[in-house]
Design a protein around this motif. Structure first.
Motif, PDB file in Angstrom:
ATOM      1  N   PRO A   1     -63.161   3.630  14.384  1.00  9.51           N
ATOM      2  CA  PRO A   1     -61.726   3.522  14.667  1.00  9.51           C
ATOM      3  C   PRO A   1     -60.893   3.189  13.447  1.00  9.51           C
ATOM      4  CG  PRO A   1     -62.905   1.615  15.520  1.00  9.51           C
ATOM      5  CD  PRO A   1     -63.948   2.601  15.089  1.00  9.51           C
ATOM      6  N   GLY A   2     -61.513   2.704  12.382  1.00  6.71           N
ATOM      7  CA  GLY A   2     -60.779   2.362  11.172  1.00  6.71           C
ATOM      8  C   GLY A   2     -60.681   3.496  10.172  1.00  6.71           C
ATOM      9  N   ILE A   3     -61.245   4.666  10.499  1.00  7.52           N
ATOM     10  CA  ILE A   3     -61.202   5.822   9.614  1.00  7.52           C
ATOM     11  C   ILE A   3     -60.342   6.893  10.272  1.00  7.52           C
ATOM     12  CG2 ILE A   3     -62.559   7.476   8.304  1.00  7.52           C
ATOM     13  CD1 ILE A   3     -63.141   4.550   7.654  1.00  7.52           C
ATOM     14  N   ASN A   4     -59.349   7.392   9.564  1.00  4.87           N
ATOM     15  CA  ASN A   4     -58.430   8.378  10.126  1.00  4.87           C
ATOM     16  C   ASN A   4     -58.206   9.506   9.124  1.00  4.87           C
ATOM     17  OD1 ASN A   4     -57.177   7.024  12.741  1.00  4.87           O
ATOM     18  ND2 ASN A   4     -57.300   5.428  11.172  1.00  4.87           N
ATOM     19  N   TYR A   5     -58.021  10.713   9.657  1.00  2.52           N
ATOM     20  CA  TYR A   5     -57.692  11.861   8.818  1.00  2.52           C
ATOM     21  C   TYR A   5     -56.213  12.169   8.943  1.00  2.52           C
ATOM     22  CZ  TYR A   5     -57.424  16.702   7.193  1.00  2.52           C
ATOM     23  OH  TYR A   5     -57.066  17.868   6.542  1.00  2.52           O
ATOM     24  N   ASN A   6     -55.539  12.284   7.814  1.00  6.09           N
ATOM     25  CA  ASN A   6     -54.132  12.640   7.759  1.00  6.09           C
ATOM     26  C   ASN A   6     -54.036  14.137   7.484  1.00  6.09           C
ATOM     27  OD1 ASN A   6     -51.458  13.159   6.958  1.00  6.09           O
ATOM     28  ND2 ASN A   6     -51.198  11.086   6.152  1.00  6.09           N
ATOM     29  N   ARG A   7     -53.672  14.901   8.521  1.00  2.30           N
ATOM     30  CA  ARG A   7     -53.633  16.356   8.388  1.00  2.30           C
ATOM     31  C   ARG A   7     -52.490  16.800   7.489  1.00  2.30           C
ATOM     32  NH1 ARG A   7     -54.015  17.004  13.138  1.00  2.30           N
ATOM     33  NH2 ARG A   7     -56.256  17.273  13.261  1.00  2.30           N
ATOM     34  N   THR A   8     -51.391  16.073   7.458  1.00  2.34           N
ATOM     35  CA  THR A   8     -50.238  16.455   6.642  1.00  2.34           C
ATOM     36  C   THR A   8     -50.550  16.364   5.154  1.00  2.34           C
ATOM     37  OG1 THR A   8     -48.700  15.753   8.371  1.00  2.34           O
ATOM     38  CG2 THR A   8     -47.824  15.925   6.141  1.00  2.34           C
ATOM     39  N   SER A   9     -51.244  15.307   4.742  1.00  3.74           N
ATOM     40  CA  SER A   9     -51.569  15.138   3.324  1.00  3.74           C
ATOM     41  C   SER A   9     -52.994  15.559   2.995  1.00  3.74           C
ATOM     42  CB  SER A   9     -51.379  13.670   2.912  1.00  3.74           C
ATOM     43  OG  SER A   9     -52.334  12.838   3.556  1.00  3.74           O
ATOM     44  N   ASP A  10     -53.775  15.958   4.005  1.00  5.24           N
ATOM     45  CA  ASP A  10     -55.175  16.347   3.810  1.00  5.24           C
ATOM     46  C   ASP A  10     -55.932  15.253   3.061  1.00  5.24           C
ATOM     47  OD1 ASP A  10     -57.460  18.001   3.939  1.00  5.24           O
ATOM     48  OD2 ASP A  10     -57.078  18.771   1.937  1.00  5.24           O
ATOM     49  N   SER A  11     -55.938  14.063   3.644  1.00  8.09           N
ATOM     50  CA  SER A  11     -56.621  12.942   3.011  1.00  8.09           C
ATOM     51  C   SER A  11     -57.170  12.009   4.082  1.00  8.09           C
ATOM     52  CB  SER A  11     -55.675  12.172   2.082  1.00  8.09           C
ATOM     53  OG  SER A  11     -54.667  11.507   2.826  1.00  8.09           O
ATOM     54  N   ILE A  12     -58.132  11.176   3.688  1.00  4.74           N
ATOM     55  CA  ILE A  12     -58.699  10.151   4.551  1.00  4.74           C
ATOM     56  C   ILE A  12     -57.900   8.865   4.385  1.00  4.74           C
ATOM     57  CG2 ILE A  12     -60.738   8.772   5.064  1.00  4.74           C
ATOM     58  CD1 ILE A  12     -61.048  11.633   5.850  1.00  4.74           C
ATOM     59  N   ASN A  13     -57.625   8.192   5.501  1.00  2.00           N
ATOM     60  CA  ASN A  13     -56.927   6.912   5.478  1.00  2.00           C
ATOM     61  C   ASN A  13     -57.909   5.815   5.876  1.00  2.00           C
ATOM     62  OD1 ASN A  13     -55.319   4.601   6.776  1.00  2.00           O
ATOM     63  ND2 ASN A  13     -53.682   5.819   5.864  1.00  2.00           N
ATOM     64  N   ILE A  14     -58.082   4.841   4.995  1.00  2.00           N
ATOM     65  CA  ILE A  14     -58.936   3.677   5.245  1.00  2.00           C
ATOM     66  C   ILE A  14     -58.123   2.426   4.969  1.00  2.00           C
ATOM     67  CG2 ILE A  14     -61.041   2.436   4.603  1.00  2.00           C
ATOM     68  CD1 ILE A  14     -62.272   5.019   3.720  1.00  2.00           C
TER      69      ILE A  14
ATOM     70  N   ARG B   1     -43.691  21.565  -3.775  1.00  2.00           N
ATOM     71  CA  ARG B   1     -43.787  22.846  -3.091  1.00  2.00           C
ATOM     72  C   ARG B   1     -44.840  22.880  -1.988  1.00  2.00           C
ATOM     73  NH1 ARG B   1     -40.927  26.769  -6.031  1.00  2.00           N
ATOM     74  NH2 ARG B   1     -40.324  26.119  -8.138  1.00  2.00           N
ATOM     75  N   GLY B   2     -45.392  21.754  -1.610  1.00  2.00           N
ATOM     76  CA  GLY B   2     -46.311  21.720  -0.476  1.00  2.00           C
ATOM     77  C   GLY B   2     -47.751  22.015  -0.797  1.00  2.00           C
ATOM     78  N   VAL B   3     -48.119  22.059  -2.079  1.00  2.00           N
ATOM     79  CA  VAL B   3     -49.523  22.228  -2.457  1.00  2.00           C
ATOM     80  C   VAL B   3     -50.124  20.834  -2.543  1.00  2.00           C
ATOM     81  CG1 VAL B   3     -51.127  23.121  -4.169  1.00  2.00           C
ATOM     82  CG2 VAL B   3     -49.001  24.342  -3.695  1.00  2.00           C
ATOM     83  N   LYS B   4     -50.942  20.486  -1.559  1.00  2.00           N
ATOM     84  CA  LYS B   4     -51.380  19.095  -1.432  1.00  2.00           C
ATOM     85  C   LYS B   4     -52.753  19.047  -0.774  1.00  2.00           C
ATOM     86  CE  LYS B   4     -48.257  16.197  -0.130  1.00  2.00           C
ATOM     87  NZ  LYS B   4     -47.268  15.418   0.676  1.00  2.00           N
ATOM     88  N   GLY B   5     -53.605  18.111  -1.233  1.00  2.00           N
ATOM     89  CA  GLY B   5     -54.862  17.852  -0.547  1.00  2.00           C
ATOM     90  C   GLY B   5     -56.082  18.038  -1.422  1.00  2.00           C
ATOM     91  N   GLY B   6     -57.238  18.142  -0.764  1.00  2.00           N
ATOM     92  CA  GLY B   6     -58.508  18.291  -1.474  1.00  2.00           C
ATOM     93  C   GLY B   6     -59.722  18.004  -0.618  1.00  2.00           C
ATOM     94  N   ILE B   7     -59.611  17.058   0.333  1.00  2.00           N
ATOM     95  CA  ILE B   7     -60.773  16.635   1.107  1.00  2.00           C
ATOM     96  C   ILE B   7     -61.283  17.751   2.006  1.00  2.00           C
ATOM     97  CG2 ILE B   7     -59.297  15.671   2.900  1.00  2.00           C
ATOM     98  CD1 ILE B   7     -62.773  14.396   1.849  1.00  2.00           C
ATOM     99  N   SER B   8     -60.421  18.672   2.447  1.00  2.00           N
ATOM    100  CA  SER B   8     -60.872  19.743   3.331  1.00  2.00           C
ATOM    101  C   SER B   8     -61.545  20.878   2.584  1.00  2.00           C
ATOM    102  CB  SER B   8     -59.692  20.284   4.154  1.00  2.00           C
ATOM    103  OG  SER B   8     -58.704  20.829   3.312  1.00  2.00           O
ATOM    104  N   SER B   9     -61.879  20.682   1.309  1.00  2.00           N
ATOM    105  CA  SER B   9     -62.625  21.679   0.545  1.00  2.00           C
ATOM    106  C   SER B   9     -64.130  21.435   0.639  1.00  2.00           C
ATOM    107  CB  SER B   9     -62.183  21.664  -0.920  1.00  2.00           C
ATOM    108  OG  SER B   9     -62.482  20.417  -1.523  1.00  2.00           O
TER     109      SER B   9
END
Length: 739
Positions: free
Chosen positions: A83-96, A121-129
């Motif tokens: 429950p303490g681990i969340n995925y942020n789809r907007t920023s493509d990152s893990i929230n801890i 310009r909306g190019v953001k993220g990395g974890i979903s690779s």
């Protein structure tokens, strides 16, 4: 779907069919019982509670079997683990623990995965690779462990390990395979994944490939059509494929040499129906409805050479590990449309950001007796050279580069110069065992240094705000740590830790310049200081696989927290009135505090029943401005009950989250979210007649509840809030065959 993708799918299907046809003969030839696919950490004799690959007391290790049981086969599902681990789809990152983006470090096989953000310009993220079907283990470190990890590990670390050929080759086998196919109704996607491993004497090899195709992820929006009022998801199709190759050579004396090549590619085509008439509907709409298309791409490639050593006897090291790597992450956002307002006609924007890293990580471990105490020293070095590039290409029908009616249209330029950088980290820690190893004191220290050097970039000189190249940025930091662990009883460990950590500012935060005279301006800040933190953790871990759990309380203080805020023309160093629509700039917030608590427990009955649960709470704010942070998730808990036999099992779980009302702008309801309760049910079956086969299915959000993941909602924007709702009732089914 491309011809290559079709051939790849047909090839995977053919391999799967071949595996099925060989099942009978394989069962006769392989009499040994196959063990679950799980990496076994090496533990040094005489140092039972530490090792190069052994998790710390703050770490939760998730095996491939755990991922399979919870049906976590992509990053969006990671919240089912904790429950303490969340995925942020907007920023493509893990929230801890209330931090996300580049404040949570992600590594794969010990290599950092960049989190990129072009800032404009909306190019953001990395974890979903990363394809989760390639993983063997996933370590979740909640909180900073400063002596082991460097820049970016403020909130925690997600440490991923891919399959090794040894994971598929149980004792006595010379070949092994793993085939998986699945379907997920949340985005109507299907997936095929195939891994093959073989060995000849002491040479091991692994080939793995995966392909996934799907459409837009469902939500609970109910307004369709064109324009900014649309709440249904934009139509989309995507293709994802990955390839992984590993070669391991074992040498007598505990040595293993390895080579890895990996490639991940994701292409997502989106029909932007909500943007087709932005910023207003009707005859003055900017674009002809239905003509706005967006293609998002993400590609990660890496080549690495590894060395692992497990010492024996009087070797001067008990363990050692090293990796030399090259990695490139490329993200793109290609937009095409037809404008109906000036400049009328074709509109194109091809935005790209790329980071290439070349680096080395090396770690050693040695257990010694000094005086009356046992010491286990862990030490290492990691460093890499990086090159970050950004560009924005495109076309429109402006009359020359100085057309005042095109002030909003910035293209064929770069918002930042190409940046070359260097990062170096050195660390050491000593686990001191006292009182027959019942008490362990672990001091640690890490030194980190970084430098960022802007390079001559012709496209950056085309930027209308170009006023020369910004200055270099460099700094260094010592990060100490002190942890104490006490075995209160045989199965109860009490611990306390103080740790410092830091994050170097990114190239975007330092050098990004976006906007134009007469409109607005968003600028970087080459004078940014690195973020630093002091973190305090106290807690307990107890029990075993049958009955156990953990509880922890933490309080983290951050200095020089980097944020993007509105500033005056004088503060930005520009003439007054030049940017009437506002100026924003990256700055250091002086003080931020995040505190919270987490608890988990599980119990397995002797008759096949089991139960588990967890809860996570966090609170955070800028203590100087007395403003809450939007990166803090709502209070969340998970409770489950299940039953399993040797051949089948089923689980039922409930996820509940409280309302989130403490947000940065309390006068707006946009970032506030109501509470919700979800119910899921899953089941699996391993038929006795088909050795190695597992069929698994699950139904999620059984009662079709409308809810939001608060972290997905951006801080501001014109997109209706309902657009960010999660899917309603969905199901997932998968079949795995292992030999």
């Amino acid at each position: 779907m491309s011809n290559i993708s079709k051939r790849f799918w047909l090839g995977c299907a053919a391999v799967g069919a071949l595996n099925a046809s060989m099942m009978t003969s394989a069962a006769a030839q392989e009499a040994d019982q196959q063990a679950p696919i799980e990496l076994k950490p090496i533990v040094v004799e005489g140092a039972k509670k530490t090792g190069i690959d052994t998790p710390t007391v703050l770490t939760e290790r998730v095996t491939r079997a755990d991922l399979q049981e919870r049906q976590v086969d992509r990053i969006e599902d990671i919240g089912r683990l904790d429950p303490g681990i969340n995925y942020n789809r907007t920023s493509d990152s893990i929230n801890i623990r209330g931090l996300g983006d580049n404040r949570v470090l992600t590594t794969i096989d010990g290599i950092r995965v960049p989190w990129l953000d072009d800032g404009a310009r909306g190019v953001k993220g990395g974890i979903s690779s990363i394809d989760f079907d390639t993983l063997s283990t996933l370590d979740i470190i909640q909180g900073a462990d400063s002596s082991l990890f460097g820049s970016g590990a403020l909130g925690g670390v997600i440490s991923l390990r891919t399959l090794n050929p040894e994971d598929l080759l149980t004792e006595g086998k010379n070949w092994g395979s793993l085939t998986k196919g699945s379907y997920d109704s949340a985005d109507r996607s299907w997936n095929i994944n195939q891994a093959l491993a073989a060995r000849a004497n002491n040479t091991y090899v692994l080939f793995q490939g995966g392909y996934r195709a799907g459409k837009e992820r469902e939500n609970m929006g109910d307004i369709g059509g064109f324009g900014v009022t649309r709440t249904e998801k934009n139509l989309a199709e995507y293709d994802q494929n990955n390839l992984l190759f590993k070669l391991h050579q074992h040498v007598d004396g505990g040595h293993r040499f390895g080579f890895t090549a990996e490639r991940f590619d994701l292409d997502r085509d989106i029909h932007k129906l909500d943007a087709s008439s932005f910023p207003m509907d009707g005859p003055r709409a900017t674009y002809w409805p239905g003509t706005y298309w967006e293609t998002k791409t993400r590609k990660r490639e890496r080549i690495s050479a590894t060395y692992d050593y497990d010492g024996t006897g009087d070797a001067w090291l008990d363990q050692a590990s090293a990796i030399l790597y090259w990695q490139r992450l490329t993200q793109g956002d290609d937009i095409s449309a037809i404008r109906r307002t000036y400049p009328v006609g074709n509109y194109r924007r091809d935005n790209t950001m790329e980071e290439t890293d070349v680096g080395i990580n090396a770690t050693g471990l040695k257990a010694v007796e000094l005086g009356a105490y046992s010491h286990t020293f862990k030490f290492g070095i990691d460093g890499y050279l990086s090159t970050v590039k950004q560009k924005a290409l495109g076309e429109d029908n402006c009359i020359g580069p100085n057309d005042p009616r095109c002030a909003f249209l910035h293209t064929n330029q770069a918002e930042m110069p190409e940046v070359e950088g260097g990062t170096l980290g050195l660390f050491v820690e000593d686990q001191i065992a006292l009182y027959d190893d019942r008490l362990r004191i672990t001091p640690g220290l890490r030194f980190d240094w970084y430098e960022r050097n802007p390079q001559k970039t012709p496209l950056f000189e085309e930027n209308p705000n170009f006023r020369g190249y910004p200055a270099d940025s460099s700094d260094s930091r010592f990060s100490p740590k002190l942890r104490a662990e006490w075995d209160a009883t045989e199965n109860v460990v009490l611990y306390a830790q103080w740790a410092q950590a830091f994050r170097a500012p990114s190239s975007t935060e330092l050098y990004m310049t976006y906007g134009g005279p007469g409109t607005y301006l968003n600028i970087g800040n080459p004078d940014l200081k690195p973020e630093t933190s002091n973190g305090f953790d106290i807690g307990a871990k107890f029990g075993d696989d049958r009955f156990g759990g953990s509880v922890s309380i933490y309080n983290n203080y951050y200095k020089n927290f980097i944020d993007n805020v509105s500033v005056t023309a004088a503060e930005a160093g520009v003439p007054p009135g030049m940017f009437p629509m506002g100026i924003t700039r990256y700055v250091n917030r002086a003080h931020v505090q995040i505190y919270g608590a987490e608890a988990k427990a599980h119990y397995a009955f002797s008759n096949g029943w089991k139960t588990w649960g967890g809860i996570a709470f966090a609170q955070g704010k800028d203590t100087d401005a007395d403003v809450y942070l939007n990166s803090i998730p709502a209070l969340k808990g998970i409770v489950g009950v299940g039953y399993a036999t040797e051949t089948w099992g089923t689980d039922f779980s409930m996820t509940a989250a409280a309302a989130r009302n403490k947000v940065e702008n309390p006068s707006s309801d946009y970032n506030k979210t109501p509470g919700y309760t979800l119910f899921d049910v899953t089941g699996w079956w391993e038929p006795e007649q088909l050795k190695g086969m597992r069929i698994q299915a699950g139904v999620y959000n059984i009662f079709d509840r409308k809810y939001w993941n608060a972290l997905d909602i951006p801080d501001s924007g014109s997109v209706p809030k309902d657009y960010f709702t999660e899917p309603g009732r969905t199901f997932k089914i998968s079949m795995t065959q292992r030999f």
